[in-house]
Design an enzyme around this catalytic site. Sequence first.
Site, PDB file in Angstrom:
ATOM      1  N   CYS A 123      39.196  16.435 -22.645  1.00  0.00           N
ATOM      2  CA  CYS A 123      39.598  16.878 -21.297  1.00  0.00           C
ATOM      3  C   CYS A 123      40.102  15.728 -20.435  1.00  0.00           C
ATOM      4  O   CYS A 123      40.674  15.964 -19.367  1.00  0.00           O
ATOM      5  CB  CYS A 123      38.433  17.558 -20.598  1.00  0.00           C
ATOM      6  SG  CYS A 123      37.786  18.936 -21.516  1.00  0.00           S
ATOM      7  N   HIS A 261      38.218  17.118 -12.807  1.00  0.00           N
ATOM      8  CA  HIS A 261      38.328  18.000 -13.967  1.00  0.00           C
ATOM      9  C   HIS A 261      37.463  19.229 -13.712  1.00  0.00           C
ATOM     10  O   HIS A 261      36.325  19.122 -13.266  1.00  0.00           O
ATOM     11  CB  HIS A 261      37.871  17.253 -15.218  1.00  0.00           C
ATOM     12  CG  HIS A 261      37.711  18.143 -16.413  1.00  0.00           C
ATOM     13  ND1 HIS A 261      38.646  19.096 -16.755  1.00  0.00           N
ATOM     14  CD2 HIS A 261      36.713  18.243 -17.342  1.00  0.00           C
ATOM     15  CE1 HIS A 261      38.234  19.726 -17.841  1.00  0.00           C
ATOM     16  NE2 HIS A 261      37.071  19.237 -18.208  1.00  0.00           N
ATOM     17  N   ASN A 291      37.678  26.217 -17.735  1.00  0.00           N
ATOM     18  CA  ASN A 291      37.971  24.842 -18.158  1.00  0.00           C
ATOM     19  C   ASN A 291      39.214  24.852 -19.050  1.00  0.00           C
ATOM     20  O   ASN A 291      39.163  25.357 -20.169  1.00  0.00           O
ATOM     21  CB  ASN A 291      36.756  24.281 -18.906  1.00  0.00           C
ATOM     22  CG  ASN A 291      36.981  22.868 -19.424  1.00  0.00           C
ATOM     23  OD1 ASN A 291      38.081  22.350 -19.394  1.00  0.00           O
ATOM     24  ND2 ASN A 291      35.915  22.252 -19.922  1.00  0.00           N
TER      25      ASN A 291
HETATM   26  N1  ACO Z   1      25.340  34.214 -20.843  1.00  0.00           N
HETATM   27  C1  ACO Z   1      24.022  34.403 -20.726  1.00  0.00           C
HETATM   28  N2  ACO Z   1      23.120  33.502 -21.150  1.00  0.00           N
HETATM   29  C2  ACO Z   1      23.596  32.370 -21.697  1.00  0.00           C
HETATM   30  C3  ACO Z   1      24.970  32.116 -21.834  1.00  0.00           C
HETATM   31  C4  ACO Z   1      25.853  33.099 -21.389  1.00  0.00           C
HETATM   32  N3  ACO Z   1      27.196  32.957 -21.472  1.00  0.00           N
HETATM   33  N4  ACO Z   1      25.130  30.900 -22.397  1.00  0.00           N
HETATM   34  C5  ACO Z   1      23.907  30.398 -22.603  1.00  0.00           C
HETATM   35  N5  ACO Z   1      22.969  31.282 -22.189  1.00  0.00           N
HETATM   36  C6  ACO Z   1      21.526  31.161 -22.209  1.00  0.00           C
HETATM   37  C7  ACO Z   1      21.064  30.142 -23.236  1.00  0.00           C
HETATM   38  O1  ACO Z   1      20.983  30.757 -24.506  1.00  0.00           O
HETATM   39  C8  ACO Z   1      19.712  29.784 -22.665  1.00  0.00           C
HETATM   40  O2  ACO Z   1      18.795  30.775 -23.033  1.00  0.00           O
HETATM   41  P1  ACO Z   1      17.321  30.368 -23.547  1.00  0.00           P
HETATM   42  O3  ACO Z   1      16.707  29.661 -22.370  1.00  0.00           O
HETATM   43  O4  ACO Z   1      16.717  31.686 -23.851  1.00  0.00           O
HETATM   44  O5  ACO Z   1      17.553  29.482 -24.713  1.00  0.00           O
HETATM   45  C9  ACO Z   1      19.908  29.867 -21.169  1.00  0.00           C
HETATM   46  O6  ACO Z   1      21.085  30.646 -20.964  1.00  0.00           O
HETATM   47  C10 ACO Z   1      20.059  28.549 -20.476  1.00  0.00           C
HETATM   48  O7  ACO Z   1      21.021  27.803 -21.181  1.00  0.00           O
HETATM   49  P2  ACO Z   1      21.409  26.362 -20.719  1.00  0.00           P
HETATM   50  O8  ACO Z   1      22.303  25.761 -21.771  1.00  0.00           O
HETATM   51  O9  ACO Z   1      20.203  25.590 -20.325  1.00  0.00           O
HETATM   52  O10 ACO Z   1      22.241  26.662 -19.388  1.00  0.00           O
HETATM   53  P3  ACO Z   1      22.884  25.646 -18.418  1.00  0.00           P
HETATM   54  O11 ACO Z   1      22.425  25.908 -17.058  1.00  0.00           O
HETATM   55  O12 ACO Z   1      22.799  24.232 -18.942  1.00  0.00           O
HETATM   56  O13 ACO Z   1      24.428  26.033 -18.474  1.00  0.00           O
HETATM   57  C11 ACO Z   1      26.481  25.379 -19.467  1.00  0.00           C
HETATM   58  C12 ACO Z   1      25.130  26.004 -19.706  1.00  0.00           C
HETATM   59  C13 ACO Z   1      27.239  26.231 -18.491  1.00  0.00           C
HETATM   60  C14 ACO Z   1      27.213  25.335 -20.793  1.00  0.00           C
HETATM   61  C15 ACO Z   1      26.310  23.949 -18.893  1.00  0.00           C
HETATM   62  O14 ACO Z   1      25.391  23.234 -19.666  1.00  0.00           O
HETATM   63  C16 ACO Z   1      27.597  23.194 -18.849  1.00  0.00           C
HETATM   64  O15 ACO Z   1      28.518  23.527 -18.108  1.00  0.00           O
HETATM   65  N6  ACO Z   1      27.699  22.081 -19.604  1.00  0.00           N
HETATM   66  C17 ACO Z   1      28.898  21.262 -19.585  1.00  0.00           C
HETATM   67  C18 ACO Z   1      29.943  21.934 -20.428  1.00  0.00           C
HETATM   68  C19 ACO Z   1      31.222  21.146 -20.360  1.00  0.00           C
HETATM   69  O16 ACO Z   1      31.604  20.634 -19.333  1.00  0.00           O
HETATM   70  N7  ACO Z   1      31.898  21.052 -21.469  1.00  0.00           N
HETATM   71  C20 ACO Z   1      33.101  20.292 -21.484  1.00  0.00           C
HETATM   72  C21 ACO Z   1      33.969  20.912 -22.463  1.00  0.00           C
HETATM   73  S1  ACO Z   1      35.441  20.025 -22.384  1.00  0.00           S
HETATM   74  C22 ACO Z   1      36.303  19.988 -23.819  1.00  0.00           C
HETATM   75  O17 ACO Z   1      36.619  18.916 -24.284  1.00  0.00           O
HETATM   76  C23 ACO Z   1      36.714  21.250 -24.459  1.00  0.00           C
END
Ligand code: ACO
Length: 337
Positions: A123, A261, A291
């Site tokens: 990204c 970003h 994203n």
């Molecule tokens: N819907 C419902 N529940 C979900 C979903 C969803 N879409 N996704 C995950 N959950 C659940 C998980 O399974 C977990 O359940 P559990 O507690 O029973 O195990 C719970 O929600 C909490 O999950 P977390 O991962 O702790 O949630 P978090 O608040 O951290 O949010 C997220 C997850 C949105 C992915 C966050 O961690 C994030 O944004 N991380 C950064 C991602 C990012 O910026 N990536 C860059 C990609 S760039 C590239 O190069 C492509």
Amino acid sequence: MLIVGTTASRRYRTAIMGLGVAIPEKVVTNHDLARMVDTSHEWIVTRTGIVERRLAADAEAASDYAVVAARRALEKAGVEARELDLIIVATVTPDMPFPSTACLVQHALGAVGAAAFDLQAGCTGFLYALAVADQFIAGGRYSRVLVIGVELLSRITDWTDRNTCVLFGDAAGAAVVGPAEEGIMAVHLGADGSGSHLLYQPAGGSRLPASHRTVERRQHYIHMNGNEVFKFAVKVMTQASLAVIRKAGLSRQDVDLLIPHQANKRIIDASAKRLGLREDQVYVNIDRYGNTSSASVPVALYEAVEGGMVREGDIVLLVAFGAGLTWGSCVLRWGVQ
Ligand code: ACO
């Protein structure tokens, strides 16, 4: 076009002469996704700030969007494609492994003779590409460089994985850059490959070439440790911002607008708070696009400019993080050519 010889005595700044974007027509809402995987609109909005995203049609590829964004940026800049010296395309979703998407774009635009290559920094790709362009421009070697961030992440998204499929979208953003009195004041790039396993596409390269097995194991999709990436992102967005502000000889108070970003609204909010920026000093469009990886910064910048949020002389801070892990930031003074 060579603007100064090898005995160049004058150094230029790199200015953004024109911006353009290409956004898919198809809108996919959180409610649409809730019919595909076990998720809800409330969960996605609360955890990410995303309401909807745009996805490319099946027959489309990254270069199709890159070319549209590029044509619009060239028009805004008042530059002809044949004047381009160099085209850099930042993407993790090229049309194909080779040739580069940049070469496909060069041919489609009719940018005869321009050098062209792809660059991959997750990204952060657009900011890495902008930094490379800045070297060529500020050093006096080239006078017209086209920098594109394009991503069709839908092609490598596992639509059965709720942890990742709610996050991504497709788009392209392009910038034509050239020499000017004012423009990019400083850039800051970094990488930490020890975090490569936190965000990656395991198969399709020389380590795990495509096979029935890699397809069965769903190894051609994005794999991500969301929590670890989140922690890294908040830390590095702040650090990279402060580093580039310092390099530019400025202080936090000098920044008029932050273009971050767009990965997660909570990451953006936490970074802005640590930088002491008000809400109206931060451009956010993640609610509409999700994203879009290397397209996210140029698309956000384009919208901020078109929306009148960027005035002549403003200090604009661009910052991103991504797979690698990588990070990058750039401070520029807007609009004085
Ligand atoms: N819907 C419902 N529940 C979900 C979903 C969803 N879409 N996704 C995950 N959950 C659940 C998980 O399974 C977990 O359940 P559990 O507690 O029973 O195990 C719970 O929600 C909490 O999950 P977390 O991962 O702790 O949630 P978090 O608040 O951290 O949010 C997220 C997850 C949105 C992915 C966050 O961690 C994030 O944004 N991380 C950064 C991602 C990012 O910026 N990536 C860059 C990609 S760039 C590239 O190069 C492509």
